[in-house]
Each structure stands twice: as structure tokens, then as C-alpha cells.
Design an enzyme around this catalytic site. Sequence first.
Site, PDB file in Angstrom:
ATOM      1  N   HIS A 244      51.231 -42.040  42.393  1.00  0.00           N
ATOM      2  CA  HIS A 244      50.705 -43.299  42.945  1.00  0.00           C
ATOM      3  C   HIS A 244      51.580 -43.734  44.101  1.00  0.00           C
ATOM      4  CE1 HIS A 244      49.179 -47.421  43.132  1.00  0.00           C
ATOM      5  NE2 HIS A 244      48.112 -46.918  42.539  1.00  0.00           N
ATOM      6  N   GLU A 303      43.485 -43.026  36.778  1.00  0.00           N
ATOM      7  CA  GLU A 303      42.314 -42.154  36.754  1.00  0.00           C
ATOM      8  C   GLU A 303      42.286 -41.200  35.561  1.00  0.00           C
ATOM      9  OE1 GLU A 303      40.349 -43.430  38.533  1.00  0.00           O
ATOM     10  OE2 GLU A 303      40.430 -42.951  40.662  1.00  0.00           O
TER      11      GLU A 303
HETATM   12  N1  ACO Z   1      50.196 -33.593  41.923  1.00  0.00           N
HETATM   13  C1  ACO Z   1      51.118 -32.811  42.510  1.00  0.00           C
HETATM   14  N2  ACO Z   1      51.970 -33.253  43.453  1.00  0.00           N
HETATM   15  C2  ACO Z   1      51.878 -34.539  43.807  1.00  0.00           C
HETATM   16  C3  ACO Z   1      50.964 -35.394  43.226  1.00  0.00           C
HETATM   17  C4  ACO Z   1      50.093 -34.884  42.248  1.00  0.00           C
HETATM   18  N3  ACO Z   1      49.175 -35.640  41.654  1.00  0.00           N
HETATM   19  N4  ACO Z   1      51.083 -36.626  43.779  1.00  0.00           N
HETATM   20  C5  ACO Z   1      52.070 -36.532  44.677  1.00  0.00           C
HETATM   21  N5  ACO Z   1      52.546 -35.264  44.692  1.00  0.00           N
HETATM   22  C6  ACO Z   1      53.610 -34.758  45.531  1.00  0.00           C
HETATM   23  C7  ACO Z   1      53.116 -34.548  46.949  1.00  0.00           C
HETATM   24  O1  ACO Z   1      52.598 -33.259  47.150  1.00  0.00           O
HETATM   25  C8  ACO Z   1      54.374 -34.791  47.755  1.00  0.00           C
HETATM   26  O2  ACO Z   1      55.153 -33.633  47.745  1.00  0.00           O
HETATM   27  P1  ACO Z   1      55.893 -33.130  49.103  1.00  0.00           P
HETATM   28  O3  ACO Z   1      56.815 -34.257  49.461  1.00  0.00           O
HETATM   29  O4  ACO Z   1      56.576 -31.878  48.682  1.00  0.00           O
HETATM   30  O5  ACO Z   1      54.787 -32.934  50.096  1.00  0.00           O
HETATM   31  C9  ACO Z   1      55.114 -35.846  46.932  1.00  0.00           C
HETATM   32  O6  ACO Z   1      54.633 -35.743  45.593  1.00  0.00           O
HETATM   33  C10 ACO Z   1      54.860 -37.247  47.425  1.00  0.00           C
HETATM   34  O7  ACO Z   1      53.493 -37.455  47.550  1.00  0.00           O
HETATM   35  P2  ACO Z   1      52.844 -38.385  48.630  1.00  0.00           P
HETATM   36  O8  ACO Z   1      51.657 -37.663  49.193  1.00  0.00           O
HETATM   37  O9  ACO Z   1      53.861 -38.905  49.588  1.00  0.00           O
HETATM   38  O10 ACO Z   1      52.365 -39.577  47.793  1.00  0.00           O
HETATM   39  P3  ACO Z   1      51.362 -40.665  48.294  1.00  0.00           P
HETATM   40  O11 ACO Z   1      51.954 -41.966  47.959  1.00  0.00           O
HETATM   41  O12 ACO Z   1      50.933 -40.462  49.689  1.00  0.00           O
HETATM   42  O13 ACO Z   1      50.094 -40.312  47.393  1.00  0.00           O
HETATM   43  C11 ACO Z   1      48.488 -40.238  45.724  1.00  0.00           C
HETATM   44  C12 ACO Z   1      49.687 -41.013  46.286  1.00  0.00           C
HETATM   45  C13 ACO Z   1      47.474 -40.022  46.816  1.00  0.00           C
HETATM   46  C14 ACO Z   1      47.846 -41.024  44.600  1.00  0.00           C
HETATM   47  C15 ACO Z   1      49.002 -38.864  45.189  1.00  0.00           C
HETATM   48  O14 ACO Z   1      49.936 -39.078  44.157  1.00  0.00           O
HETATM   49  C16 ACO Z   1      47.851 -37.971  44.721  1.00  0.00           C
HETATM   50  O15 ACO Z   1      47.278 -37.262  45.550  1.00  0.00           O
HETATM   51  N6  ACO Z   1      47.519 -37.988  43.395  1.00  0.00           N
HETATM   52  C17 ACO Z   1      46.409 -37.181  42.909  1.00  0.00           C
HETATM   53  C18 ACO Z   1      45.083 -37.882  43.180  1.00  0.00           C
HETATM   54  C19 ACO Z   1      44.895 -39.101  42.313  1.00  0.00           C
HETATM   55  O16 ACO Z   1      45.166 -39.100  41.116  1.00  0.00           O
HETATM   56  N7  ACO Z   1      44.382 -40.164  42.941  1.00  0.00           N
HETATM   57  C20 ACO Z   1      44.113 -41.454  42.259  1.00  0.00           C
HETATM   58  C21 ACO Z   1      45.202 -42.426  42.595  1.00  0.00           C
HETATM   59  S1  ACO Z   1      44.995 -43.941  41.726  1.00  0.00           S
HETATM   60  C22 ACO Z   1      43.826 -44.777  42.601  1.00  0.00           C
HETATM   61  O17 ACO Z   1      43.692 -44.677  43.775  1.00  0.00           O
HETATM   62  C23 ACO Z   1      42.897 -45.616  41.859  1.00  0.00           C
END
Ligand code: ACO
Length: 361
Positions: A244, A303
Site C-alpha cells: 500500500h 483487496e
Molecule cells: N507484490 C510484490 N512486490 C511489491 C508489491 C506487491 N504487491 N507491492 C509493492 N512491491 C514492491 C515493488 O515492486 C517495489 O519494489 P522495487 O523498489 O524493487 O521496484 C517496492 O515494493 C515498492 O513498491 P512501490 O511501487 O513503490 O509502491 P507503491 O506505493 O507505488 O504501490 C501498490 C502501492 C500499487 C498498492 C503496490 O503495493 C501494488 O502494486 N500492490 C499490488 C496491487 C494491489 O493490491 N492493489 C490494491 C491496493 S489497495 C487499494 O487501492 C484499494
Amino acid sequence: MSDGLENVVAAETVLSEVDGLAGRLIIRGRSLDDLAGRTRFEEAVRLLFEGFFDDLPYDLARPLGEARAEVFAEVEALDARLLTREPIEAVRALTARLADGDDLATALRLVAAPAVFAAAVVRARDGLPPVAPDAALGHSADILRMLRGRPADAAQAAALDTYLVTVCDHGLNASTFAARVAASTRAGLTSAVLAGISALKGPLHGGAPGPVIDMLDGIGTPQNARAWIEAALARGDRLMGFGHRVYRVRDPRAGALKGAVRRLTEGAGAAPGRLAFAEAVEAAALAILKERKPDRALDTNVEFYTALLLEALDFPPAAFTCVFAMGRVAGWIAHAREQLAGGRLIRPQSRYVGPEPLRAA
Ligand code: ACO
């Protein structure tokens, strides 16, 4: 410049606060723990709308029921072409048929719209005729009735209320920000809601719970969890339902929804063993994410258990994002009204990093 506007405060709001370090969500002065499971969706809508409409009645159940009956007329525009699209795109197209406006009647039609349209879309995809709303029923009970063509029991309606209340508002998330930007141009509430739906549908926001079911089905057994998850991460996939932007601890909505799944399962509403299996997958995912990303606190988000709850309520995974919109629409409208009441046009700047024009020799 902040990548993804992380940590940028772009609005002041009385609507909700997301405390990412404490894992706490406050909606209009009430904690999520206090609201979820104890509040009907109509009451949550009223809580969010309070102060933003002069003519807000105390009990919204009947006016919202009448709004459902009103928007049902648009279901006749659901044609074969729209049915080839994702359900959320069909719901967005039908919602776009509603007139723009800023009044309470427009707002209630917009709250009703995703509920009525999504139920009709799901049925039409199965070759079934739409079920007209019953204005005398509570919103959640009527949604389940319109979806399945038979009355829901009280436990199922209560579970859907818990879900809709849990997701009704959540700070300046991507879809709410999009809705506020549209509202800030004075485009009207329908435009704001359409902006919200469009931002919600992406897999990084409200499109995640459908793929959570794909993940659970792909894993199949608890013993297979580690291998499946490691293979997915090795491919560069993200695990849906984890991570998140704001929460650095477990999303408090995950606990509220897990509780709702448990109550429903105990009432024989869900397949036995499904929750235990999901818990095993969650534990494996958290352990692997911790190993792989020790510097980034990645925990369960809303989710993951949304997927289980909506599955137990008979929503097909393809329609999960529509159900999210049924709840979040209340927040989009309240934010749009708040933006209109006190905010200026939202118009940030970009920094140009492209080439300079060539000088004539
Ligand atoms: N699985 C694997 N790796 C992840 C995940 C995940 N679910 N979430 C973050 N990471 C990793 C990223 O790849 C990144 O790694 P890197 O630095 O080596 O590239 C690191 O953790 C940081 O991630 P960011 O992209 O900076 O996190 P951001 O705050 O932009 O993204 C998000 C948040 C979009 C929710 C992300 O965690 C994600 O894609 N989760 C999966 C999709 C999801 O569950 N979405 C629903 C969110 S809740 C809502 O909106 C209601």
C-alpha cells in the site's frame, strides 16, 4: 518533485484520515472498528454527506431506494456491444448516461448507479434478464436480490453492508483524487464519479481483488503457496492484495473484512476451508515479501479479504471492481462536494524535461 505525489498533501478534508503508521482509518470522527459491522451503508452515506447538502433527510434508505428505481430505466441501454466489455466499463458507460448536476437527487442517483448497473450487467452476461429494484429494501439487501433474483438473508445483507461501509472513503486515494480534480473544474458530480470509476478500475487500485481469486485458484493447496508465489515474483509480477502507498502496517480494512468473511462462513455462507486456505496463502506471501523486500514494509491490503467476501456473496470476480465502486462512490461524491465548497481549481505544474526548440541558424 515527489514521485507519484508520495507524501504530498493536496487537500484538506473532514471526511477521512488514513494513518499509515498506526494502521488506523477514521471516517468523519468514527474509527473503522466502530463503523464496520455496525452501520448500514445508507447510514455511512449520510455520515459522509452531512453538511454537504442542505436538504439531506435523516434516513436515506427510502430516497436511495427510489433513486435505484429511477436509474434502472438506463439498464435498457445495456446492449450486446457493451456486454463484450469488462463489467466496470459497462457500468461506467451506463453511468455516463446520467445527467450532470450538483444536487442531492443527482448524488443519490449516482450512489444507486453502480449497484443497479452492476447487478444487471452480471445477470446479462449469464443471459438472465435484469431484476428491477425494490425501493422498500435496504441498499445491500436489494443489491443481492437484483444480482441473484432471490432475496438475500440478513447475514448476507449485513456482510455486504460491512464491505460497502469499509470501503466508502479512504483519504486521497487515486480515484478520489481524480474525482476531486474533475469536481474542481465545476464539471458536476456525474463527471466526478466517472473520473473516480476510471481511476479505480486499474489493477494497482480497485482492480486487484479479481486477480486475488486467480492467485488463490492458481495456488490451489497451501503446500503449493511458496512455490507459486516465488515463481510469480521471479516473473516480476506483483502479488495482488499486498502492499500500500500509505499503510506501513496491515491495512485495518483487511481485518474488518476478514471478520465479515468469518461471520458469513460460520453462517454457512461460504465454502468451508476457503478462509483457512486464504490465511495460509496470506502467511506465505507475507513471509516471502519480507524476505525479498526487507526494506519495504509490505503487508496485506483491503483487496485480499475483499476477494473472499465478495466471492462468498456470489459476485463473480469480473465484477469485484464494480462492487468496490458501489461503496466508494459515496466518498467520491462527498469529496467532490467538499472540493466545490472550499477548493480552488486543481492545477499543479509539470517540469519540462524535453528538448529545447532548435534555433534558426
Ligand atoms: N507484490 C510484490 N512486490 C511489491 C508489491 C506487491 N504487491 N507491492 C509493492 N512491491 C514492491 C515493488 O515492486 C517495489 O519494489 P522495487 O523498489 O524493487 O521496484 C517496492 O515494493 C515498492 O513498491 P512501490 O511501487 O513503490 O509502491 P507503491 O506505493 O507505488 O504501490 C501498490 C502501492 C500499487 C498498492 C503496490 O503495493 C501494488 O502494486 N500492490 C499490488 C496491487 C494491489 O493490491 N492493489 C490494491 C491496493 S489497495 C487499494 O487501492 C484499494
